[in-house]
Scaffold this active site. Structure first.
Site, PDB file in Angstrom:
ATOM      1  CB  SER A 315      -0.928  -0.059   1.159  1.00 55.03           C
ATOM      2  OG  SER A 315      -1.995   0.901   1.077  1.00 55.03           O
ATOM      3  CD  GLU A 326       6.650   3.891 -12.098  1.00 54.93           C
ATOM      4  OE1 GLU A 326       5.970   4.679 -12.512  1.00 54.93           O
ATOM      5  OE2 GLU A 326       6.346   2.411 -12.411  1.00 54.93           O
ATOM      6  CE  LYS A 340      -5.238  -1.558   0.197  1.00 50.77           C
ATOM      7  NZ  LYS A 340      -5.365  -0.075   0.558  1.00 50.77           N
TER       8      LYS A 340
END
Length: 486
Positions: A315, A326, A340
């Site tokens: 999460s 990224e 998740k």
């Protein structure tokens, strides 16, 4: 029990001409109705009137009212209206078939709030519901659950001989938590093992201290974030400032076994490492509309960074890992994360109860949805095989001529910490007995050759120390970080 929590105001709307005999039930079900459609306006008539006028009729609730009236008038016992209403709400939430959506009564909601804002008493493990089973997402650092050897993806079959099959996470939490110093007995089914494990854990106070930092060498620090609570970003800034004073020039950020938490904390922390204007994550609603959340921090840290993840990273910790990977080209080291990829928001009711429900997907900066897939690290590194050994029940007596999976585990533990049991097939022979006696003497325990009680606890503690001193994932992260620092 996932703690992603963003409260939103809900608008209000309701329905029809309701018989006065149903008035009290309608009021009790008021907050049930707005879940299906927000409540706008309503008008109540008082005096001799026999009806209540409430905006427009909602026929989809006729069956619900009829079921209530039937039970109220015909059931052979006096009914608790509050219990029926709570059951109706629970039924709607369960119909979503979403393990991250839940209804909490007043007591359960209070415990939920405690778990993200202060300390609580229990075993210290984040859980979720998966395919009808209560499953460990991750034990918290230093918690009784971690010390007892609970692992991500362990299924909790029962608590104190009460089956958890079909229970919600909230119901399971109420059974698992309890006063400090009391025992709770869990039956655990671990993936890859045929026999269940019986685990007795002594509950303790679980402080919500979520950031731990230390210098690994003269120039490199390692900081572990165990969850995302209300004060986590502030804790992190304080510890980073202290480590910089100690000479930190590079950082290993450890998100292993981090089950997640508050979304705003993931945003605050990601912004420390991601340049201003770069995307941290995207939110996608049920219509497919997306909204980007970007870093708004002008003062990013300026030292090399490597992030550790594993199958217990879930999460909010995945949001952080994806953001730095990224949008800031930060290397990830370890194992694939939990996976998740949804966001939950919580709505508090006036009586103190609460619903937590999934509202959106979250996507990585590049638009990837990692739900049930996880994030792959740039450098895949596993811990030694002995790090995945199951726990042994200290109440069991492992002795000469016995054979079991527990004996096999004990033999593998002895082998890992430098004692030679002669075999690791689960049969307790003379060589295994000799290894146990040698271990007991070295640890100043009574050398009986029987592995039970304190001997078992000490063996598991020595193995944990071995895992910590031979952390292959940290070693690889340090190697990658040193390359960046050249």
């Amino acid at each position: 029990m996932e703690n992603d929590k963003l409260n939103e105001e809900s608008t209000e709307n309701n329905s029809g001409f309701i018989q006065m005999k149903r008035f009290h039930f309608v009021m009790l079900l008021f907050f049930v109705v707005f879940l299906a459609a927000g409540i706008t306006t309503f008008a109540l008539a008082f005096g001799d009137e026999k009806v209540v006028t409430v905006a427009t009729e909602r026929k989809e609730f006729d069956k619900l009212y009829s079921a209530f009236d039937t039970l109220k008038e015909g059931y052979y016992k006096e009914l608790d209206q509050d219990k029926l209403v709570n059951g109706a709400i629970n039924g709607m939430i369960e119909a979503l078939e979403d393990p991250y959506s839940d209804y909490m009564n007043e007591e359960e909601a209070q415990k939920f709030r405690e778990s993200i804002s202060s300390s609580f008493e229990g075993i210290g493990a984040e859980i979720t519901e998966q395919e009808g089973y209560i499953t460990i997402v991750s034990p918290l650092k230093g918690s009784p659950a971690e010390k007892a050897g609970l692992k991500p993806n362990d299924k909790v079959i029962s608590v104190d001989d009460k089956s958890l099959r079909g229970m919600s996470t909230t119901e399971a939490v109420m059974l698992i938590r309890g006063e400090k110093g009391t025992e709770v007995k869990l039956v655990i089914q671990r993936p890859g093992m045929d026999e269940p494990l019986n685990v007795t854990i002594v509950r303790d106070t679980i402080p919500i201290e979520t950031v731990y930092g230390e210098m690994v060498d003269d120039k490199v620090a390692k900081v572990q974030i165990t969850s995302f609570a209300e004060t986590t970003s502030k804790e992190l800034v304080t510890i980073l400032n202290d480590l910089q004073k100690q000479g930190m020039e590079g950082l290993i950020l450890d998100l292993r076994q981090n089950p997640g938490g508050l979304l705003n904390q993931a945003v605050n922390i990601s912004s420390l490492f991601v340049p201003k204007g770069e995307i941290l994550f995207q939110i996608e609603d049920r219509e497919g509309n997306t909204e980007e959340t970007k870093s708004e921090n002008d003062n990013n840290v300026n030292f090399p960074l490597v992030v550790l993840i594993d199958k217990g990273s879930a999460s909010a910790s995945e949001i952080l890992a994806a953001a730095v990977s990224e949008s800031a080209d930060v290397p990830l080291v370890g194992e694939k994360s939990y996976g998740k990829g949804t966001v939950q928001r919580a709505k508090d009711f006036t009586d103190g109860s609460n619903i937590k429900f999934t509202t959106e997907k979250w996507l990585t900066p590049k638009g990837n949805w990692i739900h049930e897939k996880g994030i792959d690290p740039d450098f895949k590194v596993s811990l030694p095989s002995y790090a995945d050994l199951p726990i042994i029940n200290p109440e069991d007596k492992l002795k000469l001529s016995t054979a079991s999976t527990s004996v096999k585990t004990a033999q593998q533990m002895l082998e890992a910490i430098g004692y030679k049991p002669g075999r690791t097939d689960g049969f307790f022979d003379e060589k295994t007995e000799a290894a146990v006696k040698k271990f007991q003497k070295a640890e100043k325990l009574k050398a009986t050759g029987v592995l039970t009680g304190q001997s078992t606890v000490t063996l598991m503690n020595k193995l944990r120390e071995k895992i910590q001193s031979n952390d292959t994932q940290v070693d690889k992260a340090l190697e990658v970080l040193k390359e960046q620092m050249k």
